[in-house]
Design an enzyme around this catalytic site. Structure first.
Site, PDB file in Angstrom:
ATOM      1  CE  LYS A 272      -3.938  -1.818   2.650  1.00  0.00           C
ATOM      2  NZ  LYS A 272      -4.961  -1.637   1.612  1.00  0.00           N
ATOM      3  NE  ARG A 346     -10.913  -9.764  -1.827  1.00  0.00           N
ATOM      4  CZ  ARG A 346     -11.281  -8.820  -2.692  1.00  0.00           C
ATOM      5  NH1 ARG A 346     -11.578  -9.127  -3.932  1.00  0.00           N
ATOM      6  NH2 ARG A 346     -11.375  -7.569  -2.292  1.00  0.00           N
TER       7      ARG A 346
END
Ligand code: BES
Ligand code: MN
Ligand code: ZN
Length: 496
Positions: A272, A346
């Site tokens: 990020k 996920r």
């Protein structure tokens, strides 16, 4: 932390007192008893706009009384007063007292006003709001010394009741404590709260009767939770899974609550940007909500069988980290092409969801996860995204959310979106089509791991943390999900 109590005793003559008035100018019995010199009724006529619910008029050294301060709080909405309104009023009282740097106050009974609910329920709601608003995460701050500016928290708040109230308040306090625990966990930095330390903290749930089982890295290997392990393989803090069970009733099958617990999400090799990366310490807010809900349920001895399960991992880049393009075999046997290592939640949930479904055959599954930035684009910070393969479960969640002030909005999850996560070389890939329907792509991915079981996914990325003060919570961790899950179990899964 404010110490809240309820007492069946007379109004004190000194100190700081809060009394109630109705929006029509009517006075509670306690307010009327102080109105000999008309201070209360005159206070209500001071300029400041309409008398409406939530307004608080504060008087210093009120004439004819020995009080230091008298606060008159206006209560009651024309369309009917709900518990939620009283929670907000309790919070507004705390906010006002803190602004005035009051350390100790007494809140008179609202008896005498028509609130449409029992006195003890009204007091409990105000106490819940007060306790939530008074919460601070200040363990790493030096307390302000006498005479020094800086935050000076309200220390004691005593509600007076005309009856010997107890039960409702005890429940409210239990819930407030559970929410505060969740907020503490969410606020805790990642050097303190990592998978193993988080798992250890969960063991304290056994004090309230929750069975707690920790699956260590070796157990996860044996079980074949390769997707979850892959998320954590770049970190010095290996993944853990915590399985909790509150068996408050013998039921055919439990309801399962599942949480994403990424203790820090750097993005991994798909790193990020550094601006704002510190926020990713709260990427475990779903897991914190689940453990808070387990505490709330156990504390009130909810008559339901509830399994809580959280997947804990730290997503870091390193020489051992997973790479974009890696293919992993998940617990369910499905293979996943990892296109972006930053879509890690996920992966972790895929294994925890499949495991909880296989092991417990739950009657319903609800997962909470700070899963996508895209849900903030869609819904802002006002509502969490709701995805479900079952309309009844979705309805129950929507209603619970409105009731407790943790609102949701349902987004679609139908078949056309399944194409978004088709991989060229594996059963699925972990991202969808770039900026298109990002939150739905995440949800549809999770759906592949729950089979036909009634399941709902709450994407709480926009609501787990607030950068501004809200009605009930100061900026910071909100504890979103604890009250929602507690209410959902009460309305839908509990024995009556
Ligand atoms: N934890 C983040 C989602 C998030 C973003 C939570 C902002 C709170 C605030 C999640 O793991 C993530 O990185 N999601 C990616 C998914 C993408 C790579 C498909 C995202 O939202 O950008
Ligand atoms: Mn991520
Ligand atoms: Zn994440």
């Amino acid at each position: 932390m404010v110490e809240i109590s309820v007492a069946h005793e007379a109004l004190p003559e000194e100190g700081v007192v809060v009394v109630f008035a109705g929006a029509d100018g009517s006075l509670s019995a306690a307010a009327a008893s102080l109105d000999g010199e008309k201070v209360v009724s005159r206070a209500l006529r001071l300029p400041g706009g309409k008398l409406r619910h939530g307004r608080i008029v504060s008087l210093a050294l009120p004439a004819g009384l020995r009080l230091d301060r008298l606060l008159v709080a206006v209560v009651g909405k024309p369309e009917g007063t709900k518990a939620r309104d009283l929670e907000e009023l309790g919070a507004a009282i705390v906010k006002q007292l803190e602004a005035e740097r009051v350390e100790e106050a007494v809140v008179a009974s609202p008896a005498g006003l028509e609130l449409g609910m029992a006195e003890d329920a009204a007091i409990a709601a105000m106490a819940l709001g007060a306790e939530m608003r008074a919460y601070r995460f200040d363990k790493y701050r030096r307390p302000a010394e006498d005479g020094e500016d800086g935050p000076k928290p309200l220390a004691r708040l005593r509600f007076l009741s005309t009856s010997a109230a107890g039960e409702a308040l005890a429940r409210a306090r239990g819930l407030a404590r559970a929410v505060a625990w969740t907020r503490d966990l969410v606020s805790e930095p990642a050097n303190v709260l990592y998978p193993q330390s988080f798992a250890q903290i969960c063991e304290s749930l056994s004090e309230v009767g929750v069975e707690v089982e920790v699956l260590a890295p070796a157990d996860l290997e044996k079980l074949g939770m390769r997707a979850l392990l892959a998320v954590g393989q770049g970190s010095a803090h290996p993944p853990h899974v915590v399985v909790m069970r509150w068996k408050g009733a013998a039921q055919e099958a439990p309801v399962a609550l599942v949480g994403k617990g990424v203790c820090f999400d750097s993005g991994g090799i798909s790193l990020k940007p550094s601006a704002g990366m510190q926020d990713m310490k709260w990427d475990m807010a779903g897991a914190a909500a689940v453990v808070g809900a387990m505490r709330a349920l156990a504390q009130r001895r909810a008559a339901a069988d509830v399994v809580g399960i959280i997947g804990l991992a730290e997503n870091m880049p390193s020489g051992t980290a997973q790479r974009p393009g890696d293919v992993v075999r998940a617990y369910s046997g499905k293979t996943i092409e990892v296109i972006n290592t930053d879509a890690e939640g996920r992966l972790l949930l895929a294994d925890v969801l499949a495991y909880v479904c296989e092991r417990f055959r739950p009657r319903a599954v609800v997962d909470l996860a700070t899963l996508t930035g895209a849900v903030i684009v869609a819904l802002g910070h006002e509502r969490a995204g709701l995805f479900a393969n079952d309309d009844a479960l979705a309805e129950a969640l929507l209603r619970a959310g409105e009731d407790v002030g943790e609102p949701l909005w349902r987004l679609p999850l139908d078949e056309p979106y399944e194409k978004h996560i088709e991989s060229d070389i594996a059963d699925l890939k972990n991202v969808g089509r770039g900026r298109e329907a990002g939150s739905i792509a995440g949800a549809v991915f999770l759906k592949a791991f729950v089979g036909e079981r009634p399941w709902a996914h709450l994407d709480i990325a926009g609501v787990a943390w607030s950068s501004r003060d809200l009605a009930l919570v100061r900026k910071g961790a909100t504890g979103f999900g604890v009250r929602l899950l507690d209410r959902l179990v009460a309305t839908t899964f509990e024995e009556k």
